[in-house]
Design a protein around this motif. Structure first.
Motif, PDB file in Angstrom:
ATOM      1  N   VAL A 196      32.421   7.001 -25.256  1.00 15.37           N
ATOM      2  CA  VAL A 196      32.232   5.795 -24.458  1.00 15.37           C
ATOM      3  C   VAL A 196      31.597   4.690 -25.296  1.00 15.37           C
ATOM      4  CG1 VAL A 196      30.972   4.822 -22.497  1.00 15.37           C
ATOM      5  CG2 VAL A 196      32.156   7.012 -22.259  1.00 15.37           C
ATOM      6  N   ALA A 197      30.633   5.058 -26.137  1.00 16.06           N
ATOM      7  CA  ALA A 197      29.997   4.067 -26.997  1.00 16.06           C
ATOM      8  C   ALA A 197      30.999   3.435 -27.958  1.00 16.06           C
ATOM      9  CB  ALA A 197      28.846   4.712 -27.772  1.00 16.06           C
ATOM     10  N   THR A 236      31.411  13.649 -28.400  1.00 15.30           N
ATOM     11  CA  THR A 236      30.916  13.920 -27.057  1.00 15.30           C
ATOM     12  C   THR A 236      31.381  12.788 -26.141  1.00 15.30           C
ATOM     13  OG1 THR A 236      28.852  12.701 -27.373  1.00 15.30           O
ATOM     14  CG2 THR A 236      28.860  15.040 -27.979  1.00 15.30           C
ATOM     15  N   GLU A 237      31.215  12.982 -24.837  1.00 10.26           N
ATOM     16  CA  GLU A 237      31.580  11.940 -23.885  1.00 10.26           C
ATOM     17  C   GLU A 237      30.813  10.652 -24.177  1.00 10.26           C
ATOM     18  OE1 GLU A 237      31.415  11.078 -19.037  1.00 10.26           O
ATOM     19  OE2 GLU A 237      30.858  13.049 -19.841  1.00 10.26           O
ATOM     20  N   ALA A 238      29.514  10.765 -24.395  1.00  8.62           N
ATOM     21  CA  ALA A 238      28.694   9.582 -24.644  1.00  8.62           C
ATOM     22  C   ALA A 238      29.118   8.872 -25.922  1.00  8.62           C
ATOM     23  CB  ALA A 238      27.215   9.968 -24.711  1.00  8.62           C
ATOM     24  N   GLN A 239      29.395   9.636 -26.971  1.00 14.00           N
ATOM     25  CA  GLN A 239      29.834   9.024 -28.229  1.00 14.00           C
ATOM     26  C   GLN A 239      31.166   8.300 -28.056  1.00 14.00           C
ATOM     27  OE1 GLN A 239      29.819  12.578 -30.609  1.00 14.00           O
ATOM     28  NE2 GLN A 239      27.720  12.276 -31.329  1.00 14.00           N
ATOM     29  N   ASP A 293      22.499  10.053 -24.406  1.00 12.53           N
ATOM     30  CA  ASP A 293      22.790  10.721 -25.668  1.00 12.53           C
ATOM     31  C   ASP A 293      23.749   9.937 -26.534  1.00 12.53           C
ATOM     32  OD1 ASP A 293      21.230  12.972 -25.196  1.00 12.53           O
ATOM     33  OD2 ASP A 293      22.778  13.851 -23.927  1.00 12.53           O
ATOM     34  N   ALA A 294      24.190   8.767 -26.120  1.00 11.40           N
ATOM     35  CA  ALA A 294      25.191   8.007 -26.863  1.00 11.40           C
ATOM     36  C   ALA A 294      24.702   7.653 -28.248  1.00 11.40           C
ATOM     37  CB  ALA A 294      25.516   6.729 -26.105  1.00 11.40           C
ATOM     38  N   GLU A 298      27.225  18.699 -25.743  1.00 16.09           N
ATOM     39  CA  GLU A 298      27.171  17.956 -24.489  1.00 16.09           C
ATOM     40  C   GLU A 298      25.951  18.382 -23.672  1.00 16.09           C
ATOM     41  OE1 GLU A 298      29.009  15.525 -23.579  1.00 16.09           O
ATOM     42  OE2 GLU A 298      31.069  15.721 -24.317  1.00 16.09           O
ATOM     43  N   ARG A 319      31.555   8.394 -18.802  1.00 11.22           N
ATOM     44  CA  ARG A 319      30.291   7.774 -18.436  1.00 11.22           C
ATOM     45  C   ARG A 319      29.361   7.755 -19.639  1.00 11.22           C
ATOM     46  NH1 ARG A 319      31.091  11.209 -13.624  1.00 11.22           N
ATOM     47  NH2 ARG A 319      29.893  12.835 -14.691  1.00 11.22           N
ATOM     48  N   ALA A 320      28.694   6.640 -19.826  1.00 14.32           N
ATOM     49  CA  ALA A 320      27.699   6.558 -20.896  1.00 14.32           C
ATOM     50  C   ALA A 320      26.435   7.282 -20.454  1.00 14.32           C
ATOM     51  CB  ALA A 320      27.374   5.104 -21.194  1.00 14.32           C
ATOM     52  N   THR A 321      25.760   7.914 -21.403  1.00 10.73           N
ATOM     53  CA  THR A 321      24.498   8.603 -21.106  1.00 10.73           C
ATOM     54  C   THR A 321      23.486   8.243 -22.179  1.00 10.73           C
ATOM     55  OG1 THR A 321      24.889  10.606 -22.435  1.00 10.73           O
ATOM     56  CG2 THR A 321      25.839  10.539 -20.203  1.00 10.73           C
TER      57      THR A 321
END
Length: 507
Positions: free
Chosen positions: A391-392, A386-389, A506-507, A232, A502-504
């Motif tokens: 969300v994607a 991860t959070e981005a993954q 790093d998605a 992250e 939240r998307a970032t």
């Protein structure tokens, strides 16, 4: 301290008969690292005749150039760092640690573990061990080259566990200057005065912090936008702050254009910035599977630069009697992943009951589903998405729980900072029904231990509510697991705080 691994490797385990009679076995394993030893041991325990071929030293990377020496070095560096930090308590610690003593202590730790994986210990498990370079010369036939010549090995099933090698980047001039790698740094005759590190992944960061604490000046040059980019972004930032606070210079988003001998040793030219002069250069830009020169083309085994191509159960997709284990099949390269892959390969090599068991076990043995740890200070531990993954993949269903160690009583008493980040999918209509955890990140001194408790429930199919309601000993760091999970269901000063994912970038 001198050590000649090549001489040591070829002093053992040659067959007493140096004739031309082929050696025959039910299973032949190529490579005696964690994966190969696991596969060979499992096949032998199930009554198969096993031959194990190793070109260097039994025990592999983990024992000699990976987990064991690196963690020993990190432990020694931490002791030095702690001693220096005692100045705040009125103690005065000066001077630099003796590099010869450091090297000797690392070697002592290796020597402690080495007998367990020695050729003699392996032979006691009913496995025939042969030193040499192995390559397929025809279906079901290996040619093993060693100091006395060559020997033919024939078997019904084969396990390829040849591991990985340092991936040296194509940088102008790099191969014309001496450089260290994670395989050679422990045998450096002197402590580097100024170590320039190419790569800011786990290996580069661990060794950078250790050498900085042991008295070296250290500069990291990282091509990516952040350190340890698989973790992250918050973890990357925490590690960056820790390294810089200890005097490590870190250049991010920086391409190396050329390397040459110069100054006190080596000069690293950076795109868009001045060159960096150092006494030593450490290449820590990753590893690649060792698949070339093994005769895989001869037996029709599919492979590429990413490794041997296998099914989830580790069977070659094009050669039914070949199994892959460990780093050679690509993907995440961890010792615990190697043993899991070795287990699958060992099962598959013993016949149809084992193949059924390997297919059944394969989902649980996926390396990408096992936690990983970067053993810096603080430790950085990760599991899952991860959070981005998340969300994607799942969009608005994602909820994240953030828990800071400032709310963890044991961390406060020990003056330690850190955090937990839990990534989950909301239940039906916001209820616990269907709620599940899909990822976790921990930063802190005990992150490697906490990640197991955080990831075990979803990996075992245990509902998060059961974890949140499970009492934990007080005061312990393990409370962070329960208090983070409680954040999925309630709010409070000592619980994790839930928010939408939240998307970032790093998605």
């Amino acid at each position: 301290m001198t050590h000649d691994p090549t001489a040591a490797a070829h002093a053992w385990a040659q067959p007493t008969d140096h004739g031309t009679t082929p050696l025959k076995a039910d299973v032949a394993v190529i490579g005696a690292g964690s994966a190969g030893l696991t596969a060979a041991g499992l096949a032998a325990s199930l009554g198969r005749r096993v031959i194990l071929v190793e070109r260097d030293r039994t025990g592999g990377e983990c024992l000699f150039t990976g987990c064991v020496p690196s963690k020993a070095l990190l432990s020694l560096a931490r002791r030095v760092h702690t001693a220096r930090g005692a100045a705040a308590l009125g103690l005065d610690v000066t001077g630099q640690p003796d590099w010869a003593v450091i090297r000797a202590e690392v070697r002592r730790v290796i020597d402690h573990f080495e007998p367990v994986d020695s050729p003699q210990a392996i032979a006691q498990r009913g496995i025939t061990v042969i030193a040499g370079e192995a390559a397929f010369v025809s279906p079901h036939v290996l040619e093993v080259s060693h100091a006395q010549g060559t020997r033919t090995v024939m078997a019904g099933e084969f396990v390829l566990a040849t591991g990985s090698e340092v991936a040296v980047p194509a940088i102008d001039g790099l191969r014309d200057v001496p450089f260290l790698t994670h395989e050679t740094v422990f045998d450096a005759p002197e402590r580097p005065g100024h170590l320039v590190v190419l790569g800011g992944g786990p290996i580069g960061c661990e060794l950078s912090q250790a050498l900085a604490r042991l008295g070296s000046r250290v500069t990291i040059v990282q091509a990516a936008a952040r350190l340890i980019p698989r973790d992250e972004p918050e973890a990357s930032q925490a590690l960056l702050r820790a390294l810089r606070a200890e005097g490590v210079t870190v250049h991010l988003n920086t391409q190396v254009t050329r390397v040459e001998a110069g100054g006190a040793g080596v000069r690293v030219h950076r795109q868009g910035g001045p060159a960096v002069d150092g006494t030593h250069l450490l290449v820590a830009t990753g590893k690649r599977p060792r698949v070339h020169g093994l005769g895989l083309e001869v037996i029709g085994a599919a492979f590429d630069d990413h490794g041997l191509t296998v099914t989830p159960a580790m069977q070659s997709v094009t050669c039914a009697y070949l199994w892959g284990a460990g780093d050679v099949v690509g993907g995440p390269m961890f010792t615990h992943g190697a043993t899991e892959r070795g287990t699958l390969a060992g099962l598959g090599s013993v016949g149809w009951p084992g193949r059924v068991a390997a297919r059944w076990r394969a989902p649980a043995g996926r390396v990408e589903h096992i936690p990983w740890v970067t053993y810096t200070d603080p430790e950085i531990a990760h599991w899952g998405l991860t959070e981005a993954q998340a969300v994607a993949r799942y969009g608005e269903r994602v909820t994240v729980v953030d828990y800071d160690f400032s709310h963890l009583d044991r961390a406060v008493t020990e003056g330690e900072a850190g955090f937990v980040k839990l990534v989950a999918l909301r239940g039906v209509l916001g209820s616990p029904l269907g709620l599940r955890v899909v990822g976790a990140q921990v930063v802190g001194s005990r992150a490697g231990e906490l990640i197991q408790g955080l990831s075990a429930p979803p990996r075992l199919g245990v509902h998060p509510l059961r974890v949140a309601l499970l009492p934990v000993s007080y005061p312990t760091f393990a409370e962070a697991t329960r208090q983070t999970y409680l954040g999925l269901f309630t709010s409070g000063d000592h619980f994790g705080t839930a928010r939408p994912g939240r998307a970032t970038a790093d998605a």
